[in-house]
Design a protein around this motif. Structure first.
Motif, PDB file in Angstrom:
ATOM      1  N   ILE A 416     113.409 129.662 -21.677  1.00  0.00           N
ATOM      2  CA  ILE A 416     112.305 128.678 -21.924  1.00  0.00           C
ATOM      3  C   ILE A 416     112.769 127.590 -23.219  1.00  0.00           C
ATOM      4  O   ILE A 416     113.761 127.803 -23.660  1.00  0.00           O
ATOM      5  N   ASN A 417     112.050 126.575 -23.058  1.00  0.00           N
ATOM      6  CA  ASN A 417     112.671 125.460 -23.797  1.00  0.00           C
ATOM      7  C   ASN A 417     111.390 125.034 -24.631  1.00  0.00           C
ATOM      8  O   ASN A 417     111.720 124.180 -25.681  1.00  0.00           O
ATOM      9  N   SER A 418     110.550 125.610 -24.993  1.00  0.00           N
ATOM     10  CA  SER A 418     109.455 125.559 -25.940  1.00  0.00           C
ATOM     11  C   SER A 418     108.723 126.912 -26.540  1.00  0.00           C
ATOM     12  O   SER A 418     108.873 127.809 -25.517  1.00  0.00           O
ATOM     13  N   THR A 419     107.957 127.002 -27.659  1.00  0.00           N
ATOM     14  CA  THR A 419     107.410 128.153 -27.942  1.00  0.00           C
ATOM     15  C   THR A 419     106.394 128.591 -27.120  1.00  0.00           C
ATOM     16  O   THR A 419     105.474 127.955 -26.398  1.00  0.00           O
ATOM     17  N   LEU A 420     106.209 130.053 -26.813  1.00  0.00           N
ATOM     18  CA  LEU A 420     104.873 130.640 -26.016  1.00  0.00           C
ATOM     19  C   LEU A 420     104.179 130.879 -27.018  1.00  0.00           C
ATOM     20  O   LEU A 420     104.444 131.328 -28.111  1.00  0.00           O
ATOM     21  N   LYS A 421     102.786 130.279 -26.698  1.00  0.00           N
ATOM     22  CA  LYS A 421     101.725 130.994 -27.676  1.00  0.00           C
ATOM     23  C   LYS A 421     100.921 131.849 -27.226  1.00  0.00           C
ATOM     24  O   LYS A 421     100.186 131.865 -26.017  1.00  0.00           O
ATOM     25  N   VAL A 439     113.997 139.562 -19.700  1.00  0.00           N
ATOM     26  CA  VAL A 439     114.351 139.046 -20.971  1.00  0.00           C
ATOM     27  C   VAL A 439     113.916 137.638 -21.073  1.00  0.00           C
ATOM     28  O   VAL A 439     113.769 136.986 -19.802  1.00  0.00           O
ATOM     29  N   ILE A 440     113.414 137.200 -22.135  1.00  0.00           N
ATOM     30  CA  ILE A 440     113.171 135.563 -22.362  1.00  0.00           C
ATOM     31  C   ILE A 440     114.115 135.130 -23.453  1.00  0.00           C
ATOM     32  O   ILE A 440     114.415 135.862 -24.418  1.00  0.00           O
ATOM     33  N   VAL A 441     114.755 134.217 -22.950  1.00  0.00           N
ATOM     34  CA  VAL A 441     115.745 133.583 -23.598  1.00  0.00           C
ATOM     35  C   VAL A 441     115.501 132.178 -23.863  1.00  0.00           C
ATOM     36  O   VAL A 441     114.951 131.310 -23.004  1.00  0.00           O
ATOM     37  N   GLY A 442     115.736 131.786 -25.049  1.00  0.00           N
ATOM     38  CA  GLY A 442     115.809 130.321 -25.476  1.00  0.00           C
ATOM     39  C   GLY A 442     116.869 129.708 -25.192  1.00  0.00           C
ATOM     40  O   GLY A 442     118.108 129.851 -25.230  1.00  0.00           O
ATOM     41  N   LEU A 443     116.593 128.429 -24.514  1.00  0.00           N
ATOM     42  CA  LEU A 443     117.624 127.495 -23.875  1.00  0.00           C
ATOM     43  C   LEU A 443     118.098 126.566 -25.258  1.00  0.00           C
ATOM     44  O   LEU A 443     119.252 126.405 -25.091  1.00  0.00           O
ATOM     45  N   LYS A 444     117.536 126.736 -26.308  1.00  0.00           N
ATOM     46  CA  LYS A 444     118.039 125.870 -27.328  1.00  0.00           C
ATOM     47  C   LYS A 444     117.651 127.056 -28.505  1.00  0.00           C
ATOM     48  O   LYS A 444     116.834 127.943 -28.385  1.00  0.00           O
ATOM     49  N   ASP A 445     118.126 126.852 -29.837  1.00  0.00           N
ATOM     50  CA  ASP A 445     117.902 127.598 -30.963  1.00  0.00           C
ATOM     51  C   ASP A 445     117.164 126.882 -32.106  1.00  0.00           C
ATOM     52  O   ASP A 445     117.376 127.356 -33.153  1.00  0.00           O
ATOM     53  N   ASN A 446     116.110 126.022 -31.831  1.00  0.00           N
ATOM     54  CA  ASN A 446     115.516 125.229 -32.697  1.00  0.00           C
ATOM     55  C   ASN A 446     113.921 125.434 -32.614  1.00  0.00           C
ATOM     56  O   ASN A 446     113.200 124.553 -33.373  1.00  0.00           O
ATOM     57  N   SER A 471     114.892 130.094 -32.507  1.00  0.00           N
ATOM     58  CA  SER A 471     115.113 130.214 -33.863  1.00  0.00           C
ATOM     59  C   SER A 471     114.518 131.586 -34.536  1.00  0.00           C
ATOM     60  O   SER A 471     114.973 132.069 -35.501  1.00  0.00           O
ATOM     61  N   LYS A 472     113.337 131.869 -33.808  1.00  0.00           N
ATOM     62  CA  LYS A 472     112.719 133.189 -34.114  1.00  0.00           C
ATOM     63  C   LYS A 472     112.339 133.883 -32.936  1.00  0.00           C
ATOM     64  O   LYS A 472     112.046 133.278 -32.103  1.00  0.00           O
ATOM     65  N   ASP A 497     119.982 137.621 -31.822  1.00  0.00           N
ATOM     66  CA  ASP A 497     120.415 136.678 -31.843  1.00  0.00           C
ATOM     67  C   ASP A 497     119.642 135.571 -32.454  1.00  0.00           C
ATOM     68  O   ASP A 497     119.361 134.441 -31.742  1.00  0.00           O
ATOM     69  N   GLN A 498     118.771 135.711 -33.378  1.00  0.00           N
ATOM     70  CA  GLN A 498     117.840 134.986 -34.094  1.00  0.00           C
ATOM     71  C   GLN A 498     118.116 134.866 -35.480  1.00  0.00           C
ATOM     72  O   GLN A 498     118.765 135.847 -36.219  1.00  0.00           O
TER      73      GLN A 498
END
Length: 729
Positions: A416-421, A439-446, A471-472, A497-498
């Motif tokens: 995913i590339n943006s937050t899930l609400k 697994v849900i993985v962030g494409l970035k860490d921001n 990031s979280k 890894d957050q």
């Protein structure tokens, strides 16, 4: 022949690829999602859960037949009421992670190995049938059901995260022995805990770890004729709320031995106020009590050992035959026997022998040490490289949440590339196929992988998946709504890894939650409570009565950071593993934080635990290399624990006195002085009962008082430490 072999090989590969693509399409999974790394299994309890036969809700009328046929059954979300259920040996019934509504349940007499989990028998009963012995059953995450047993016989069962009344009456026959009640919460009705035994077949060895009595309308508890019982952590709030009761909150009669620790709460707003306790027992030991009223009573026959307590008690009318042994009652820094201060070793061998026998008690079997699985790592070491260029599944998952409430993800890796609400309304969440499979993985860490929105006295669902990167893992903030959460029951989630696995950022509150096998790996902070500084207490990001059960904190710089402004109350870590990093627990303004049956190993910071108060019961600390001291706290309550490292146990705390209450424990490092931290020397006081201090053998006695750094041996009998709280008989 060679051509045929090539054709078959090619056809097999093509079929396999097309078959997997068909699975993805059938599941509605975006074509960019991929199956998690082969050979990575789920955790053992997850394997059992997913192995169980899935009974569709449309077939709910056949629930008993399915249990009898398959032995292990799991349910969908929804309402399966209509058929009462009977469970027999080795049968399992699993509800959905959001809890599945069911009818009355009976565990048949003579059954063993029954498992009930994640069920909502609301206003129904779970009955333990009288007859043959019921043993080795696990009843876990049950909400709003009454546990009933009348003249039944049951032993060695575990009740975990039980929400509802417990009514056990073996006053005529039967018994209950060596059962564990780990996190029991009930209220809103009258007499939420009844436990009655008999003298012919005595009941004993039952341990209650983390009990919350929340606004019972009348009387709260009724314990009668038990040979022994232990309560580790009691929080009672607003008992006798509507004034229909007449008894003290903790009421016992005709009891043998009672042990209580971490006894707190308050009762400022009840219609009719009664005492905190009215105890009739042969012996009672109380450690760390801050709850008191002017109406607290102990029987004349009862021998009392009370250490680190606020508020005295009255004796019932008549001649007092029991003794009173007080260690630092009402902050006096003294040891008193029958109200007389003891400033030297007791000269009466008869008195010393009597008290020594009471302190030693009987040696029983300690709870088994937990064994922890290696957490699944489905992405592997190259996860950051592997995520580059992967397609974005954010819209796919968010649409599932918006449409279905709970997004049920199949096996696979979802980038995913943006937050899930996820709305905080008790209806939304995400459920996967296991920590090793989804697994849900962030494409970035921001950005946070999940952001919670809205919410007042509500919760969300998260289970059976790994959250990696971003990031979280979960982010909660009043920027997105009221954010007061209650009864959040998460299970089997691994955060990897957050910067923060779970971040409560100046939200309102997090109350009465159960985090079941929720683990954190390679996070800067695993669980992070960031409070509102200078705000009103109702908006302070408090964390109350929350339990981490069998959680692992692996290679996190700080495992748990909870620096509260409005005090947190009775949070607990049970059967948890803290391994690697700088600090395991960094707490402030916490009342009765409890680490029970936990391991702490591999820490290299200044301290393993930093806190105001900390309670450590049956915990082991080993293979650490801290630079200052194991613990930095103003008040430490320790029982049945082992400290194997050579480091000093305590250090100074700026502007504060350090108080230590240690019972039945073994300590390798220095005990006589505080390790100076930041060039500040604190006054050091405490009470030691029956410990082995390897670096300070002169204090390895039955009773020692420490008053502003000066040690006085009160009972000069050699120690023989063994756990006395988390034990079975």
């Amino acid at each position: 022949m060679r051509s045929l072999i090539y054709f078959l090989l090619f056809s097999t590969v093509a079929f396999s690829q097309n078959y997997q693509y068909s699975l993805d399409v059938a599941a509605g999974k975006p074509s960019g999602a991929k199956i998690a790394a082969g050979g990575v299994n789920n955790q053992l309890e997850e394997i059992e859960y997913f192995k169980a036969y899935l009974l569709p809700i449309a077939q709910k009328a056949t629930i008993q037949a399915a249990i009898n046929k398959y032995g292990s059954v799991r349910l969908e979300k929804g309402d399966y009421t209509g058929v009462d259920i009977v469970m027999k040996s080795n049968q399992r019934l699993y509800g959905y992670p959001s809890l599945t509504k069911v009818s009355n349940i009976t565990i048949a007499a003579g059954s063993s190995g029954v498992v009930l989990e994640n069920l909502l028998p609301q206003d129904k009963t779970i009955t333990l049938q009288a007859g043959g012995v019921i043993s080795n059953c696990t009843i876990k995450s049950i909400k709003w059901a009454t546990l009933m047993a009348t003249n039944a016989t049951f032993e060695n069962n575990t009740f975990i995260n039980y929400g509802g009344r417990i009514i056990i009456d073996c006053s005529k026959s039967g018994y209950f022995r060596n059962n564990k009640f780990i996190k029991h919460q009930s209220g809103g009705v009258t007499t939420v805990l009844t436990m009655k035994g008999n003298s012919t077949t005595p009941s004993y060895g039952n341990v209650h770890l983390h009990t919350n009595f929340l606004t019972p309308h009348g009387d709260t508890s009724d314990l009668n004729n038990l040979a022994s019982v232990n309560f580790v952590g009691i929080d009672a709030e607003g008992w006798n709320l509507k004034g229909t009761g007449t008894k003290a909150m903790f009421k016992t009669t005709n009891m043998g031995n009672i042990k209580i620790t971490d006894f707190g709460g308050g009762n400022s707003y009840s219609a009719v106020k009664t005492g905190a306790y009215d105890i009739d027992a042969a012996n009672v030991s109380i450690l760390n009590k801050k709850l008191y009223t002017g109406s607290d009573v102990i029987a004349t026959r009862t021998n009392v050992i009370m250490v680190a307590a606020l508020g005295g008690y009255k004796r019932t009318s008549g001649t007092v035959t029991g003794f009173d042994l007080w260690g630092n009652l009402d902050k006096t820094n003294s040891v008193k026997y029958n109200s007389a201060e003891q400033s030297a070793a007791m000269s009466s061998t008869t008195t010393a022998s009597k008290l020594s026998s009471a302190i030693l008690g009987t040696k029983y079997k300690p709870w088994s040490r937990p064994s922890w699985e290696t957490l699944p790592d489905p992405m592997g070491a190259n996860w950051k490289t592997d995520r580059v260029g992967k397609p974005d599944s954010t819209t796919y998952i968010q649409n599932l949440i918006n449409k279905s409430g709970i997004a049920e993800l199949p096996e696979g890796i979802f980038y995913i590339n943006s937050t899930l609400k996820i709305p905080l309304d008790s209806k939304h969440g995400i459920v996967g196929k296991g920590t090793g499979k989804t697994v849900i993985v962030g494409l970035k860490d921001n950005f946070p992988l999940i952001t919670l929105t809205g919410g007042q006295d509500a919760n969300f669902v998260l289970a059976h998946l790994t959250l990696q990167g971003g990031s979280k893992g979960i982010y909660s903030s009043q920027n997105f709504g009221t954010q007061h959460m209650a009864y959040v029951w998460l299970k089997y989630v691994v955060f990897r890894d957050q910067s923060n696995g779970i971040h409560l950022d100046k939200m309102k509150g997090f109350d009465n939650n159960f985090l079941d096998n929720i683990s954190f790996v390679n996070c800067s902070k695993g669980f992070f409570q960031e409070p509102l500084v200078g705000g009103v207490s109702d908006n302070s990001s408090f964390v109350d009565k929350t339990m981490f059960y069998r959680s692992q904190f692996i290679n996190c710089n700080t495992g748990v950071s909870m620096l509260a402004t409005r005090p947190d109350n009775l949070d607990a870590w049970v059967d948890c593993k803290f391994s690697g990093g700088q600090t395991a627990l960094h707490l402030a303004e916490n009342n009765y934080p409890i680490a029970a049956n936990c391991d702490f190993t591999g820490f290299t910071g200044k301290h393993i635990i930093i806190s105001g108060d900390i309670s450590l019961y049956s915990s082991n600390l080993y293979n650490n290399s801290v630079t200052v001291s194991t613990i930095k706290a103003t008040k430490s309550y320790i029982e049945g624990s082992t400290f194997s490292d050579a480091s000093s146990l305590f250090s100074s705390v700026k502007y504060n006195t350090v108080n230590a209450y240690i019972l039945n424990s073994t300590v390798t490092g220095n005990m006589t002085t505080l390790k100076t931290d930041i060039d500040y020397n604190s006054k050091y006081s405490g009470v030691f009962m029956n410990n082995t201090f390897k670096a300070n053998s002169s204090l390895s006695k039955q009773l020692v008082n420490i008053k502003e750094g000066t040690a006085t041996v009160i009972i000069n009998t050699d120690s023989n430490p063994y756990p006395q709280l988390l034990v079975t008989q």
